[in-house]
Design a protein around this motif. Structure first.
Motif, short mmCIF file in Angstrom:
data_model
loop_
_atom_site.label_atom_id
_atom_site.label_comp_id
_atom_site.label_asym_id
_atom_site.label_seq_id
_atom_site.Cartn_x
_atom_site.Cartn_y
_atom_site.Cartn_z
N ILE A 96 0.57 -0.98 0.04
CA ILE A 96 -0.31 0.22 -0.04
C ILE A 96 0.86 1.27 -0.12
CG2 ILE A 96 -1.55 1.08 1.09
CD1 ILE A 96 -2.89 -0.88 2.35
N TYR A 100 0.54 4.46 -2.95
CA TYR A 100 0.73 5.43 -2.51
C TYR A 100 2.18 6.87 -3.17
CZ TYR A 100 -2.51 4.39 0.95
OH TYR A 100 -4.02 4.51 2.14
N TYR A 301 -6.49 -2.04 6.52
CA TYR A 301 -7.19 0.11 6.59
C TYR A 301 -7.40 0.60 7.78
CZ TYR A 301 -12.78 -2.00 7.74
OH TYR A 301 -13.48 -2.15 8.81
N SER A 304 -3.92 1.48 6.80
CA SER A 304 -3.32 2.18 5.43
C SER A 304 -4.65 3.44 5.39
CB SER A 304 -4.26 1.65 4.90
OG SER A 304 -5.38 0.92 4.21
N PHE A 409 -6.36 1.73 -3.35
CA PHE A 409 -5.41 1.47 -3.13
C PHE A 409 -5.29 0.23 -2.05
CE2 PHE A 409 -4.02 5.01 -5.29
CZ PHE A 409 -3.58 4.67 -6.38
N THR A 410 -6.29 0.72 -1.08
CA THR A 410 -6.17 -0.11 0.03
C THR A 410 -7.31 -1.23 -0.35
OG1 THR A 410 -6.62 1.57 1.88
CG2 THR A 410 -7.97 0.03 2.22
N ALA A 413 -4.46 -3.87 -2.75
CA ALA A 413 -4.09 -3.99 -1.86
C ALA A 413 -4.47 -5.35 -1.19
CB ALA A 413 -3.06 -3.53 -1.08
#
Length: 418
Positions: A96, A100, A301, A304, A409-410, A413
């Motif tokens: 992650i 980013y 999450y 993240s 993006f979370t 992943a």
């Protein structure tokens, strides 16, 4: 409570976006009035000049306040972030963080390309008299960069050398990562205190923007407005390309699935809220709820999303790159080649990761990118002030992109973790 105190309280509790819009409208009205009087000549023109020069003090004070607080803000935020940030050992966090940083860098590249295709020039004061030793190639830029990095930190802060400031901030952050919990709390408190000062300065933005818009239109007429409109189009266009082009492409390459259902869900349930709150931090609960709704891994999450609110700053990278190149374009004797542009993309991405969480926080890192090309702090801060003028649109779209990307993006992943 006195009438003045009541009025101040109502102003402080008011909607900043509405107040800035009022400042822009009033500034435009006064500016056009003053500009129309220039053709009359005589006492009418002198009276208009006198009024507008007095009003311009508001803009100069606002720019001066930004100029004063920005170097300290950058140093404290970057150092504190490195000292206190805990990335955790959760499986998938490394992926992650990589996503980013990759997305932020690619956003800067998109912004640089857009600025080359649609160059924006701004009406700035003092450009004609500014003497710069403009870099001619990337070697000159890198050499200047190295010397700025090793400048005395006190001198760097006092002179607005943002390359030196961020270098010393990173060094201090790494050196103090193993300090005691009490020391880390001190840095957090100092960071919160500086952020409160920045918030206070930004609360005064409507007055400063009123003065800046009024004097700009008074002196240039429609030229200033045309520059602002083109700047908004380049900024928003770049951010939309990242949201609907770059992010889906990254998602498709990793998951091999159609990314647009996920993209549209995050736009609808995260970006829209962030657009109006203009705060990635304020949108954290919204993103956490969305991640739960999507069935993502909570252990992932829960880390993240808060982390993304501070380092996943694609929109900020776009803002920094576009405004820095707008400053370059406004100075005729500076040329930027491909290598310089690539270096700018890298610096913008790194700077974006340290952007303040307050509304308009990314604008205060524009001087960092401008410093690559030897642009003085005075010119760079005028560009920052222009950023606040268009911030009603720019900052809302920027925050929407930043915050919705955290969930994207979370989700990517989380799906790829076995």
């Amino acid at each position: 409570m006195s009438a003045f105190s009541k009025l101040a309280r109502r102003y402080a509790d008011g909607n900043l976006i509405v107040q800035i819009l009022i400042g822009i409208i009033l500034g435009a009205i006064v500016g056009f009035w003053g500009h129309s009087q220039l053709g009359a000549g005589g006492e009418s023109a002198n009276f208009a000049n006198s009024i507008l020069n007095t009003i311009s003090i508001l803009g100069n004070l606002f720019v001066g306040a930004l100029k004063a607080v920005a170097p300290i803000l950058v140093f404290v935020l970057v150092a504190t972030s490195i000292i206190t940030k805990e990335f955790g050992e959760t499986k998938g966090m490394g992926k992650i963080v990589f996503l980013y940083l990759l997305a932020t860098f690619l956003a800067a590249v998109v912004a640089v390309c857009a600025s080359f295709m649609f160059p924006v020039e701004l009406v700035l004061k003092g450009v004609e008299t500014t003497q710069l030793s403009a870099p001619q190639n990337v070697i000159d830029v890198l050499k200047d960069l190295i010397f700025k990095i090793v400048q005395n930190p006190v001198v760097a802060i006092s002179t607005g050398n943002y390359i030196g400031i961020i270098a010393w901030a990173v060094g201090a952050g790494i050196a103090l990562r193993s300090c005691s919990k009490e020391t880390k709390n001190v840095f957090k408190d100092v960071s919160e205190g500086i952020t409160k000062i920045v918030k206070f300065v930004i609360r005064l933005a409507p007055f400063g923007i009123f003065g800046l818009v009024a004097i700009s239109i008074h002196e240039t007429g429609f030229d200033a407005l045309a520059g602002y409109l083109k700047l908004i189009l380049v900024l928003v266009g770049s951010m939309l390309l990242v949201a609907f082009g770059v992010n889906p492409l990254i998602a498709f390459i990793i998951t091999k699935k159609n990314p647009y259902p996920l993209i549209m869900t995050t736009i609808k349930e995260s970006a829209v809220t962030a657009f109006f709150t203009r705060s990635s931090a304020a949108n954290i609960p919204v993103n956490m709820a969305l991640c739960k709704k999507l069935g993502l891994k909570e252990e992932l999450y829960s880390i993240s999303i808060p982390l993304g609110a501070t380092i996943n700053m694609a929109g900020a990278a776009v803002t920094i790159s576009v405004l820095a190149l707008a400053a370059v374009n406004s100075l005729d004797h500076i040329t930027v080649d491909f290598a310089d542009a690539l270096l700018l993309s890298f610096i913008s991405a790194i700077g974006a990761c340290g952007a303040s969480g307050v509304a308009g926080g990314s604008l205060l890192l524009v001087p960092l990118a401008c410093a690559l090309f030897g642009i003085s702090d005075d010119i760079a801060m005028q560009v920052v002030a222009v950023g606040f003028i268009i911030g009603v649109i720019q900052d809302s779209v920027e925050t929407a992109l930043n915050s919705s990307s955290d969930v994207v993006f979370t989700a990517i992943a989380s799906e790829t973790i076995k």
